[in-house]
Write a protein that holds these residues in place. Structure first.
Motif, PDB file in Angstrom:
ATOM      1  N   GLN A 118    -119.057 136.706  37.326  1.00  0.00           N
ATOM      2  CA  GLN A 118    -120.337 136.104  37.708  1.00  0.00           C
ATOM      3  C   GLN A 118    -120.171 134.626  38.055  1.00  0.00           C
ATOM      4  O   GLN A 118    -120.818 134.120  38.984  1.00  0.00           O
ATOM      5  N   ALA A 119    -119.303 133.927  37.315  1.00  0.00           N
ATOM      6  CA  ALA A 119    -119.047 132.513  37.620  1.00  0.00           C
ATOM      7  C   ALA A 119    -118.374 132.368  38.983  1.00  0.00           C
ATOM      8  O   ALA A 119    -118.706 131.465  39.763  1.00  0.00           O
ATOM      9  N   ILE A 120    -117.434 133.273  39.296  1.00  0.00           N
ATOM     10  CA  ILE A 120    -116.767 133.238  40.596  1.00  0.00           C
ATOM     11  C   ILE A 120    -117.773 133.499  41.712  1.00  0.00           C
ATOM     12  O   ILE A 120    -117.706 132.888  42.782  1.00  0.00           O
ATOM     13  N   THR A 121    -118.732 134.390  41.463  1.00  0.00           N
ATOM     14  CA  THR A 121    -119.768 134.664  42.462  1.00  0.00           C
ATOM     15  C   THR A 121    -120.573 133.413  42.778  1.00  0.00           C
ATOM     16  O   THR A 121    -120.827 133.091  43.952  1.00  0.00           O
ATOM     17  N   VAL A 122    -120.968 132.682  41.734  1.00  0.00           N
ATOM     18  CA  VAL A 122    -121.737 131.448  41.938  1.00  0.00           C
ATOM     19  C   VAL A 122    -120.915 130.439  42.740  1.00  0.00           C
ATOM     20  O   VAL A 122    -121.405 129.845  43.721  1.00  0.00           O
ATOM     21  N   LEU A 123    -119.655 130.248  42.362  1.00  0.00           N
ATOM     22  CA  LEU A 123    -118.814 129.257  43.034  1.00  0.00           C
ATOM     23  C   LEU A 123    -118.499 129.667  44.467  1.00  0.00           C
ATOM     24  O   LEU A 123    -118.524 128.836  45.386  1.00  0.00           O
ATOM     25  N   ALA A 124    -118.202 130.946  44.681  1.00  0.00           N
ATOM     26  CA  ALA A 124    -117.861 131.412  46.027  1.00  0.00           C
ATOM     27  C   ALA A 124    -119.051 131.291  46.961  1.00  0.00           C
ATOM     28  O   ALA A 124    -118.905 130.887  48.122  1.00  0.00           O
ATOM     29  N   HIS A 125    -120.244 131.637  46.479  1.00  0.00           N
ATOM     30  CA  HIS A 125    -121.440 131.487  47.297  1.00  0.00           C
ATOM     31  C   HIS A 125    -121.688 130.010  47.623  1.00  0.00           C
ATOM     32  O   HIS A 125    -122.022 129.663  48.770  1.00  0.00           O
ATOM     33  N   ASP A 130    -114.653 120.824  49.895  1.00  0.00           N
ATOM     34  CA  ASP A 130    -113.312 120.702  49.312  1.00  0.00           C
ATOM     35  C   ASP A 130    -113.348 120.826  47.790  1.00  0.00           C
ATOM     36  O   ASP A 130    -112.501 121.514  47.187  1.00  0.00           O
ATOM     37  N   ASP A 131    -114.315 120.165  47.149  1.00  0.00           N
ATOM     38  CA  ASP A 131    -114.407 120.234  45.688  1.00  0.00           C
ATOM     39  C   ASP A 131    -114.703 121.660  45.212  1.00  0.00           C
ATOM     40  O   ASP A 131    -114.114 122.145  44.238  1.00  0.00           O
ATOM     41  N   LEU A 132    -115.610 122.321  45.907  1.00  0.00           N
ATOM     42  CA  LEU A 132    -115.948 123.693  45.529  1.00  0.00           C
ATOM     43  C   LEU A 132    -114.784 124.642  45.801  1.00  0.00           C
ATOM     44  O   LEU A 132    -114.580 125.599  45.055  1.00  0.00           O
ATOM     45  N   ALA A 133    -114.022 124.377  46.860  1.00  0.00           N
ATOM     46  CA  ALA A 133    -112.851 125.206  47.141  1.00  0.00           C
ATOM     47  C   ALA A 133    -111.835 125.115  46.001  1.00  0.00           C
ATOM     48  O   ALA A 133    -111.236 126.121  45.594  1.00  0.00           O
ATOM     49  N   THR A 134    -111.651 123.912  45.467  1.00  0.00           N
ATOM     50  CA  THR A 134    -110.741 123.738  44.331  1.00  0.00           C
ATOM     51  C   THR A 134    -111.247 124.488  43.104  1.00  0.00           C
ATOM     52  O   THR A 134    -110.477 125.161  42.396  1.00  0.00           O
ATOM     53  N   ALA A 135    -112.557 124.405  42.845  1.00  0.00           N
ATOM     54  CA  ALA A 135    -113.132 125.108  41.699  1.00  0.00           C
ATOM     55  C   ALA A 135    -113.031 126.627  41.861  1.00  0.00           C
ATOM     56  O   ALA A 135    -112.744 127.347  40.901  1.00  0.00           O
ATOM     57  N   VAL A 136    -113.245 127.104  43.083  1.00  0.00           N
ATOM     58  CA  VAL A 136    -113.128 128.544  43.347  1.00  0.00           C
ATOM     59  C   VAL A 136    -111.703 129.013  43.114  1.00  0.00           C
ATOM     60  O   VAL A 136    -111.467 130.057  42.482  1.00  0.00           O
ATOM     61  N   ASP A 137    -110.745 128.250  43.609  1.00  0.00           N
ATOM     62  CA  ASP A 137    -109.333 128.607  43.448  1.00  0.00           C
ATOM     63  C   ASP A 137    -108.960 128.705  41.977  1.00  0.00           C
ATOM     64  O   ASP A 137    -108.311 129.677  41.540  1.00  0.00           O
ATOM     65  N   GLU A 138    -109.365 127.724  41.185  1.00  0.00           N
ATOM     66  CA  GLU A 138    -109.016 127.723  39.757  1.00  0.00           C
ATOM     67  C   GLU A 138    -109.643 128.907  39.028  1.00  0.00           C
ATOM     68  O   GLU A 138    -108.982 129.564  38.222  1.00  0.00           O
ATOM     69  N   ALA A 139    -110.918 129.182  39.296  1.00  0.00           N
ATOM     70  CA  ALA A 139    -111.585 130.289  38.613  1.00  0.00           C
ATOM     71  C   ALA A 139    -111.025 131.631  39.068  1.00  0.00           C
ATOM     72  O   ALA A 139    -110.828 132.545  38.245  1.00  0.00           O
ATOM     73  N   PHE A 140    -110.762 131.769  40.353  1.00  0.00           N
ATOM     74  CA  PHE A 140    -110.291 133.050  40.888  1.00  0.00           C
ATOM     75  C   PHE A 140    -108.936 133.434  40.303  1.00  0.00           C
ATOM     76  O   PHE A 140    -108.702 134.601  39.962  1.00  0.00           O
ATOM     77  N   ARG A 141    -108.029 132.475  40.183  1.00  0.00           N
ATOM     78  CA  ARG A 141    -106.685 132.786  39.683  1.00  0.00           C
ATOM     79  C   ARG A 141    -106.688 133.169  38.209  1.00  0.00           C
ATOM     80  O   ARG A 141    -105.704 133.732  37.716  1.00  0.00           O
ATOM     81  N   GLN A 142    -107.776 132.882  37.495  1.00  0.00           N
ATOM     82  CA  GLN A 142    -107.871 133.297  36.095  1.00  0.00           C
ATOM     83  C   GLN A 142    -108.289 134.759  35.949  1.00  0.00           C
ATOM     84  O   GLN A 142    -108.158 135.335  34.871  1.00  0.00           O
ATOM     85  N   HIS A 143    -108.795 135.356  37.017  1.00  0.00           N
ATOM     86  CA  HIS A 143    -109.316 136.715  36.923  1.00  0.00           C
ATOM     87  C   HIS A 143    -108.184 137.734  37.026  1.00  0.00           C
ATOM     88  O   HIS A 143    -107.225 137.545  37.776  1.00  0.00           O
ATOM     89  N   GLY A 180    -110.184 135.853  49.004  1.00  0.00           N
ATOM     90  CA  GLY A 180    -110.113 136.805  47.903  1.00  0.00           C
ATOM     91  C   GLY A 180    -111.247 136.603  46.917  1.00  0.00           C
ATOM     92  O   GLY A 180    -111.836 137.572  46.418  1.00  0.00           O
ATOM     93  N   ALA A 181    -111.570 135.344  46.651  1.00  0.00           N
ATOM     94  CA  ALA A 181    -112.688 135.049  45.752  1.00  0.00           C
ATOM     95  C   ALA A 181    -114.011 135.510  46.351  1.00  0.00           C
ATOM     96  O   ALA A 181    -114.891 136.011  45.634  1.00  0.00           O
ATOM     97  N   LEU A 223    -114.149 139.269  45.892  1.00  0.00           N
ATOM     98  CA  LEU A 223    -114.405 139.581  44.489  1.00  0.00           C
ATOM     99  C   LEU A 223    -115.834 139.237  44.105  1.00  0.00           C
ATOM    100  O   LEU A 223    -116.478 139.962  43.323  1.00  0.00           O
ATOM    101  N   ALA A 224    -116.368 138.162  44.650  1.00  0.00           N
ATOM    102  CA  ALA A 224    -117.733 137.755  44.332  1.00  0.00           C
ATOM    103  C   ALA A 224    -118.747 138.812  44.739  1.00  0.00           C
ATOM    104  O   ALA A 224    -119.778 138.989  44.071  1.00  0.00           O
ATOM    105  N   GLU A 225    -118.468 139.543  45.819  1.00  0.00           N
ATOM    106  CA  GLU A 225    -119.428 140.530  46.316  1.00  0.00           C
ATOM    107  C   GLU A 225    -119.236 141.901  45.676  1.00  0.00           C
ATOM    108  O   GLU A 225    -120.215 142.626  45.464  1.00  0.00           O
ATOM    109  N   ILE A 226    -118.006 142.293  45.355  1.00  0.00           N
ATOM    110  CA  ILE A 226    -117.793 143.628  44.789  1.00  0.00           C
ATOM    111  C   ILE A 226    -117.777 143.606  43.263  1.00  0.00           C
ATOM    112  O   ILE A 226    -117.955 144.649  42.631  1.00  0.00           O
ATOM    113  N   GLY A 227    -117.570 142.418  42.648  1.00  0.00           N
ATOM    114  CA  GLY A 227    -117.574 142.320  41.199  1.00  0.00           C
ATOM    115  C   GLY A 227    -116.372 142.997  40.559  1.00  0.00           C
ATOM    116  O   GLY A 227    -115.441 143.434  41.237  1.00  0.00           O
ATOM    117  N   ASP A 228    -116.394 143.079  39.244  1.00  0.00           N
ATOM    118  CA  ASP A 228    -115.300 143.740  38.523  1.00  0.00           C
ATOM    119  C   ASP A 228    -115.789 144.895  37.658  1.00  0.00           C
ATOM    120  O   ASP A 228    -115.080 145.345  36.750  1.00  0.00           O
TER     121      ASP A 228
END
Length: 420
Positions: A135-142, A264-277, A294-295, A298-303
């Motif tokens: 859900q956090a990745i969805t918020v950041l990716a959007h 750019d800032d949001l891209a960095t945050a998305v990258d960090e959160a996505f690699r933790q999944h 990829g994020a 993942l944001a649209e299909i969920g886990d």
């Protein structure tokens, strides 16, 4: 006294400041109705009302509401409760079953939503049980995707303005990668917002501006190129008008700088959160998918692995699977217009990038073009195949395999499973 055998359904008509609630039993009898405020006190009142009518952690009351986000939905999604986000257009059609006057009523709409679950809950999909990280990745990716769209919108405004009075700037930066959103373009245009000031820039000033933008090489050739362009002959506005356009450009450049920084800032945050999944390694194994794309996928299909019954359900959700409509002797097969637009947007970027990264994907695309598909149709067909493979890989926890994914049809049963 509450009867344990009674089934209860809840409908909530959502509004900005307050919400109307209705509870019905399996016979359609209205058990309770209330209006709650949009704050913690209102949410507590709602939960207490449902508890009075049999709501419990083991048997939560399902809820229908016309939105899939917000604090109220977050409060309802705690635990194992099923929350159904009903499309307002669908709710409007159900409203006609209960009233012929076509007059909208908030308490009445809450009752309609509760009855939708009572009669047709099987026809609606509950919100997925995604993990907190998903859900956090969805918020950041959007947010990152919205920031990219906003950046492009401001860049288009800058380009439109430059066409009015400053063609040299377009000549200097428009043909380069990222165009007017490049750091060097923004720095130099801020330094020289008018053609008159640009023509007076020296090689030293241009070199210093390029260094401030972060450029690390090819200073001499680039400064010579820029000075040559800025000192060439172009049509010009009157001096006072040109200065006025320059002030407008500086204001737009401030917006563009902010939009670029946010993206750019949001891209960095998305990258960090996505690699933790846990699903990130599987998604990144697919050709054409980097951390940002990829994020977004993942944001649209969920886990939630139970969200899609099979690969076709995922393809239909994305809009890549064709839809068939038949009536009498007429039969139409075409693309889907009702779909997840964000997933389709990411999917087209994914399939396009895969043409360079995957020989199998490129061959599949070329084969579809030879069979008569236009570019978009061939890309959509390639995405359809990728989504089937992605569904299989996520279910079996296997990475993408190029040989199995695009091998000939005469494959072993194991390979055929990976190709679906």
């Amino acid at each position: 006294m509450w009867e344990d055998s009674l089934t209860v359904f809840c409908g909530i008509d959502w509004a900005e400041r307050h919400h109307d609630v209705a509870l019905v039993d399996d016979t359609g009898t209205l058990l309770a109705k209330a209006r709650i405020s949009d704050d913690a006190a209102g949410y507590s009142k709602l939960l207490n009302l449902m508890t009075e009518h049999g709501d419990s952690p083991d048997a939560p009351i399902p809820v229908a509401i016309e939105t899939n986000h917000g604090l109220l939905v977050a409060a309802l999604r705690t635990g194992s409760r099923k929350v159904f986000a009903i499309n307002p257009l669908a709710a409007a059609r159900y409203r006609d079953r209960h009233s012929v006057s076509r007059k909208k009523s908030d308490p009445g709409d809450a009752l309609v939503l509760a009855n939708i679950l009572r009669t047709d809950m099987h026809a609606h999909r509950p919100l997925p049980a995604d993990s907190e990280l998903a859900q956090a990745i969805t918020v950041l990716a959007h947010a990152q995707q919205d920031a990219v769209w906003s950046r492009q919108q401001v860049a288009n405004q800058v380009r439109s303005l430059l066409r009015e009075y400053y063609p040299a700037a377009l000549h200097a930066f428009q043909g380069k990668e990222d165009g007017l959103t490049r750091p060097d373009a923004r720095v130099i245009l801020t330094l020289a917002p008018t053609p008159a000031r640009a023509a007076k820039l020296t090689l030293a000033q241009l070199r210093a501006a390029l260094k401030r933008s972060g450029r690390t090489r090819s200073f001499d050739s680039e400064t010579e190129r820029l000075r040559r362009i800025f000192r060439s002959e172009y049509a010009r506005q009157l001096p006072a008008v040109e200065d006025a356009f320059g002030h407008q450009l500086l204001a737009l450049l401030k917006q563009l700088d902010a939009a670029c920084q946010a993206a750019d800032d949001l891209a960095t945050a998305v990258d960090e959160a996505f690699r933790q999944h846990a699903d990130s390694e599987i998604l990144l194994s697919f050709p054409g998918l980097g951390p940002l794309l990829g994020a977004r996928v993942l944001a649209e299909i969920g886990d939630d692995r139970n969200r899609f019954a099979d690969a076709r359900a995922l393809k239909s959700y994305a809009g890549s699977a064709p839809i068939t409509r038949a009536s009498g002797r007429k039969r139409f097969v075409g693309r889907r217009f009702v779909k997840n637009n964000r997933l389709m947007n990411a999917g087209f970027l994914w399939s396009f990038s895969a043409l360079q990264a995957s020989p199998g994907a490129n061959a599949h695309y070329r084969r579809r073009r030879e069979h008569g598909d236009w570019h978009n149709a061939a890309q959509r067909h390639l995405l359809n195949r990728f989504l089937g493979q992605l569904h299989h890989c996520l279910q079996t926890r296997q990475p993408f395999d190029e040989q199995l994914a695009f091998a000939p049809l005469a494959l072993s049963p194991e390979a055929s499973g990976a190709q679906r």
